[in-house]
Design a protein around this motif. Sequence first.
Motif, PDB file in Angstrom:
ATOM      1  N   TYR A   1     -12.124   4.406  -7.329  1.00  0.00           N
ATOM      2  CA  TYR A   1     -10.846   4.486  -6.602  1.00  0.00           C
ATOM      3  C   TYR A   1     -10.362   3.120  -6.119  1.00  0.00           C
ATOM      4  O   TYR A   1      -9.228   2.721  -6.348  1.00  0.00           O
ATOM      5  CB  TYR A   1     -10.999   5.440  -5.407  1.00  0.00           C
TER       6      TYR A   1
ATOM      7  N   THR B   1      -4.050  13.207  -4.910  1.00  0.00           N
ATOM      8  CA  THR B   1      -3.195  13.177  -3.725  1.00  0.00           C
ATOM      9  C   THR B   1      -4.021  13.364  -2.456  1.00  0.00           C
ATOM     10  O   THR B   1      -3.804  12.677  -1.449  1.00  0.00           O
ATOM     11  CB  THR B   1      -2.120  14.273  -3.812  1.00  0.00           C
TER      12      THR B   1
ATOM     13  N   LYS C   1       2.190   2.032  -3.544  1.00  0.00           N
ATOM     14  CA  LYS C   1       1.131   2.532  -4.417  1.00  0.00           C
ATOM     15  C   LYS C   1       0.788   3.983  -4.091  1.00  0.00           C
ATOM     16  O   LYS C   1       0.593   4.803  -4.993  1.00  0.00           O
ATOM     17  CB  LYS C   1      -0.107   1.644  -4.297  1.00  0.00           C
ATOM     18  N   SER C   2       0.735   4.308  -2.806  1.00  0.00           N
ATOM     19  CA  SER C   2       0.461   5.685  -2.396  1.00  0.00           C
ATOM     20  C   SER C   2       1.611   6.599  -2.800  1.00  0.00           C
ATOM     21  O   SER C   2       1.382   7.740  -3.249  1.00  0.00           O
ATOM     22  CB  SER C   2       0.248   5.753  -0.879  1.00  0.00           C
TER      23      SER C   2
ATOM     24  N   GLY D   1      -5.528   6.736   2.681  1.00  0.00           N
ATOM     25  CA  GLY D   1      -4.391   5.849   2.919  1.00  0.00           C
ATOM     26  C   GLY D   1      -3.297   6.445   3.779  1.00  0.00           C
ATOM     27  O   GLY D   1      -2.136   6.014   3.706  1.00  0.00           O
ATOM     28  N   TYR D   2      -3.651   7.425   4.613  1.00  0.00           N
ATOM     29  CA  TYR D   2      -2.625   8.107   5.412  1.00  0.00           C
ATOM     30  C   TYR D   2      -1.906   7.165   6.369  1.00  0.00           C
ATOM     31  O   TYR D   2      -0.727   7.350   6.690  1.00  0.00           O
ATOM     32  CB  TYR D   2      -3.229   9.285   6.173  1.00  0.00           C
TER      33      TYR D   2
ATOM     34  N   LYS E   1      -6.923   1.206  -7.531  1.00  0.00           N
ATOM     35  CA  LYS E   1      -5.796   0.979  -6.628  1.00  0.00           C
ATOM     36  C   LYS E   1      -5.645  -0.496  -6.268  1.00  0.00           C
ATOM     37  O   LYS E   1      -4.530  -1.007  -6.147  1.00  0.00           O
ATOM     38  CB  LYS E   1      -5.949   1.807  -5.352  1.00  0.00           C
TER      39      LYS E   1
ATOM     40  N   PRO F   1       0.802  -1.225   0.000  1.00  0.00           N
ATOM     41  CA  PRO F   1       0.000   0.000   0.000  1.00  0.00           C
ATOM     42  C   PRO F   1       0.836   1.277   0.000  1.00  0.00           C
ATOM     43  O   PRO F   1       0.470   2.262  -0.650  1.00  0.00           O
ATOM     44  CB  PRO F   1      -0.824  -0.125   1.285  1.00  0.00           C
TER      45      PRO F   1
ATOM     46  N   GLU G   1      -5.782  10.232  -1.655  1.00  0.00           N
ATOM     47  CA  GLU G   1      -4.841   9.227  -1.164  1.00  0.00           C
ATOM     48  C   GLU G   1      -4.471   9.498   0.288  1.00  0.00           C
ATOM     49  O   GLU G   1      -4.388   8.578   1.104  1.00  0.00           O
ATOM     50  CB  GLU G   1      -3.580   9.230  -2.041  1.00  0.00           C
TER      51      GLU G   1
ATOM     52  N   ILE H   1       1.302  10.087  -4.930  1.00  0.00           N
ATOM     53  CA  ILE H   1       1.570  11.377  -4.280  1.00  0.00           C
ATOM     54  C   ILE H   1       2.740  12.123  -4.912  1.00  0.00           C
ATOM     55  O   ILE H   1       2.688  13.360  -5.036  1.00  0.00           O
ATOM     56  CB  ILE H   1       1.804  11.165  -2.770  1.00  0.00           C
TER      57      ILE H   1
ATOM     58  N   ASP I   1      -0.871   4.268   5.788  1.00  0.00           N
ATOM     59  CA  ASP I   1       0.210   3.577   5.075  1.00  0.00           C
ATOM     60  C   ASP I   1       1.460   4.452   4.947  1.00  0.00           C
ATOM     61  O   ASP I   1       2.548   3.958   4.658  1.00  0.00           O
ATOM     62  CB  ASP I   1      -0.255   3.168   3.666  1.00  0.00           C
ATOM     63  N   LEU I   2       1.288   5.771   5.164  1.00  0.00           N
ATOM     64  CA  LEU I   2       2.398   6.709   5.002  1.00  0.00           C
ATOM     65  C   LEU I   2       3.150   6.971   6.303  1.00  0.00           C
ATOM     66  O   LEU I   2       4.265   7.497   6.268  1.00  0.00           O
ATOM     67  CB  LEU I   2       1.885   8.044   4.448  1.00  0.00           C
TER      68      LEU I   2
END
Length: 254
Positions: A89, A189, A43-44, A196-197, A93, A40, A192, A48, A199-200
């Motif tokens: 989405y 972005t 992909k993010s 998906g924050y 993804k 993940p 995402e 971004i 995953d960051l």
Amino acid sequence: MSFLEALILGIVEGITEFLPISSTAHLVLASTLLGIADDPFAKSFEIIIQLGAILSVVVLYWRKLLDVELLKKTIVAFIPTGILGLTVYKIVKGYLLGNVYVVLGALLVGGLVLIAFERFRPSDEREVDFGEITYKRALLIGLFQSIAMIPGVSRSAATIVGGSAIGVSKRTIVEFSFILAIPTMAAATGLELLKGYKDLLGHFDVLAVGFVVSFVTALLAIKSFLGYIKRHSFAAFGWYRIVLAVAYFLVFLR
């Protein structure tokens, strides 16, 4: 993902974002070659850092972005992608982004389309005039851009071919595709980061490297691309896409 890998992907993104060869395809293929896990975060990351490249357009075109009429047309063109992006989405993804076979197929078909496009497109040396883009044309261009949600299609190729097909001059549609990228990638972005924050977390330093490098590289790439299209057609990009897709398949997937 290491800092070196982030640096390489940032360069790849900056060079390819505005060329009709699909930055997403190149990021997917480069990540595969580098052995980066298809997780993940990866992909993010690929989504971004595209915003980093897009910010170069803000720097280069900030004066034109003060044109209210142009901004309204840009928003109209963004609407189809915005609606479809929210709708599909999870599918894009989860099933398409990172799928090498989807990417190679899109590269191949897109290459054939670009070659055919240049074969039958009449010569057009008109200067940039955003007045050519009516609200109806802006909406149609947005519909063409939405095709690029399929990884490997190329957002710039879809908008350039689509815009030219409905009568917009070559240089105008190329520069409009740059400007249209701003709300498109800003929204991508933002979505995402919203979804998906998690995953960051713990990877912001690596993400920052890719983001900044893609921004700097894109500044140079835009100027080079504009100089190139004044003297050449898009056919070379079509052949490049075909060669890349076939070579990658034969060397790495057979």
